[in-house]
Design an enzyme around this catalytic site. Structure first.
Site, PDB file in Angstrom:
ATOM      1  N   ASP A 138       4.980   0.576   5.438  1.00 34.79           N
ATOM      2  CA  ASP A 138       5.142  -0.069   4.132  1.00 34.79           C
ATOM      3  C   ASP A 138       6.588  -0.401   3.813  1.00 34.79           C
ATOM      4  OD1 ASP A 138       5.839   2.582   3.930  1.00 34.79           O
ATOM      5  OD2 ASP A 138       4.327   3.114   2.466  1.00 34.79           O
ATOM      6  N   ASN A 149      -1.064  12.254  -4.818  1.00 33.83           N
ATOM      7  CA  ASN A 149      -2.350  11.743  -5.314  1.00 33.83           C
ATOM      8  C   ASN A 149      -3.261  11.313  -4.154  1.00 33.83           C
ATOM      9  OD1 ASN A 149      -1.149   9.405  -4.403  1.00 33.83           O
ATOM     10  ND2 ASN A 149      -1.070   8.375  -6.391  1.00 33.83           N
ATOM     11  N   HIS A 164      -2.362   9.340  -1.587  1.00 28.82           N
ATOM     12  CA  HIS A 164      -2.110   8.018  -0.997  1.00 28.82           C
ATOM     13  C   HIS A 164      -1.581   8.131   0.436  1.00 28.82           C
ATOM     14  CE1 HIS A 164       2.227   7.703  -2.817  1.00 28.82           C
ATOM     15  NE2 HIS A 164       2.360   7.881  -1.523  1.00 28.82           N
ATOM     16  N   GLU A 199      -2.753   3.268  -2.740  1.00 31.02           N
ATOM     17  CA  GLU A 199      -2.926   4.132  -3.903  1.00 31.02           C
ATOM     18  C   GLU A 199      -4.408   4.335  -4.205  1.00 31.02           C
ATOM     19  OE1 GLU A 199      -0.482   5.713  -5.058  1.00 31.02           O
ATOM     20  OE2 GLU A 199       1.143   4.475  -5.854  1.00 31.02           O
TER      21      GLU A 199
HETATM   22  C1  GLP Z   1       5.775   7.578  -0.237  1.00 31.82           C
HETATM   23  C2  GLP Z   1       5.397   6.751   1.008  1.00 31.82           C
HETATM   24  C3  GLP Z   1       4.349   7.424   1.851  1.00 31.82           C
HETATM   25  C4  GLP Z   1       4.659   8.911   1.892  1.00 31.82           C
HETATM   26  C5  GLP Z   1       4.470   9.512   0.535  1.00 31.82           C
HETATM   27  C6  GLP Z   1       4.911  10.963   0.438  1.00 31.82           C
HETATM   28  O1  GLP Z   1       5.740   6.912  -1.427  1.00 31.82           O
HETATM   29  N1  GLP Z   1       5.019   5.389   0.797  1.00 31.82           N
HETATM   30  O2  GLP Z   1       4.305   6.847   3.133  1.00 31.82           O
HETATM   31  O3  GLP Z   1       3.787   9.566   2.786  1.00 31.82           O
HETATM   32  O4  GLP Z   1       5.003   8.718  -0.491  1.00 31.82           O
HETATM   33  O5  GLP Z   1       6.291  11.072   0.399  1.00 31.82           O
HETATM   34  P1  GLP Z   1       7.068  12.399   0.698  1.00 31.82           P
HETATM   35  O6  GLP Z   1       6.957  12.647   2.163  1.00 31.82           O
HETATM   36  O7  GLP Z   1       8.503  12.123   0.301  1.00 31.82           O
HETATM   37  O8  GLP Z   1       6.434  13.481  -0.100  1.00 31.82           O
END
Ligand code: GLP
Length: 254
Positions: A67, A136, A138, A143
């Site tokens: 992404d 959440n 995702h 989302e």
């Molecule tokens: C982000 C990314 C995801 C990631 C998630 C968790 O927004 N788009 O790919 O897995 O949120 O992030 P973190 O690893 O910092 O908890």
């Protein structure tokens, strides 16, 4: 779904780096699906270390990232292109032209999404897709919503996600409101999926994803339908699974 327990963040990161290394060794021209966020940072650090020791060769590896924030250029220090360069690509011998991240600046974001799906197709699909998980549920920036979106698409980020990612920006107002993300079809098309989870903030989402109903309300729950999904989670992230299932071992075959 196989769940592997890790003692802590470091142990999770080393186990993940071991699986990614195995993929790179077994298929030197593999297509790696890569992820951003704080979770995979330790795994990338470990891969860099093993590369420096001469154990890994990325010269024929291709990559596609999950992404990108809409509106951020690759030079913005919170863009996912910047993250990848900084955490991995600049430190190993992967060829930059073989790395792919959706463009956050494309004037026609829908066309960029279609182009990105074309890139994944032309590469012949993803061999190993690395994933983190949002609080959440995702994955990538898919989302929670009413349907599983198949292809790469533009999403409106939830307030929860923007709040949680605000820690990387100087204020929440600077967190983009939209992103381009690989869809559930792209992720599920990967031959192998490796999801990492660390910390208690992920415990509920991880339980719901592994043991709850398969629903677009918890996007990661779709991984229950993948036939080679591996989860590596530290004890803090496993807390709810441990509590609700009574599982005490190191490997859970779900
Ligand atoms: C982000 C990314 C995801 C990631 C998630 C968790 O927004 N788009 O790919 O897995 O949120 O992030 P973190 O690893 O910092 O908890």
């Amino acid at each position: 779904m196989k769940i592997y327990a890790a003692k802590d963040y470091k142990d999770m990161s080393r186990k993940a780096a071991n699986l990614i290394s195995a993929q790179v060794i077994m298929k030197p021209d593999a297509v790696l699906g890569l992820a951003t966020g704080s979770t995979p940072v330790g795994a990338y650090e470990q891969l860099r270390e093993w590369y420096e020791k001469g154990d890994l060769d990325f010269s024929r590896i291709r990559s596609v990232n999950l992404d990108e924030y809409k509106g951020l250029s690759g030079e913005h220090d919170q863009s996912y292109r910047y993250f990848m360069n900084h955490n991995l690509f600049d430190h190993v011998n992967i060829k930059k032209e073989n790395t792919n991240v959706p463009s956050g600046l494309a004037e026609d974001a829908e066309a960029e999404c279609a182009r990105y799906d074309g890139v994944i197709r032309e590469l012949g699909g993803i061999d190993l897709q690395l994933l983190g998980i949002g609080g959440n549920g995702h994955i990538g920036f898919n989302e929670p919503c009413d349907v599983f979106e198949k292809g790469t698409h533009v999403v409106t980020l939830t307030e929860e996600t923007r709040r949680s990612n605000a820690r990387f920006f100087s204020s929440i107002d600077e967190v983009p409101t939209h992103a381009l993300t690989m869809g559930i079809g792209g992720i599920m098309g990967a031959k192998k999926v490796l999801l990492l989870a660390s910390g208690e903030a992920k415990a509920k989402a991880l339980y719901d994803s592994c043991f709850g109903p398969v629903t677009p309300g918890v996007p990661a729950s779709i991984l229950q339908l993948h036939n080679d999904a591996v989860i590596i989670a530290d004890e803090a992230a496993l807390a709810e699974i441990r509590e609700k299932t009574g599982w005490e071992g190191d490997v859970y075959d779900n």
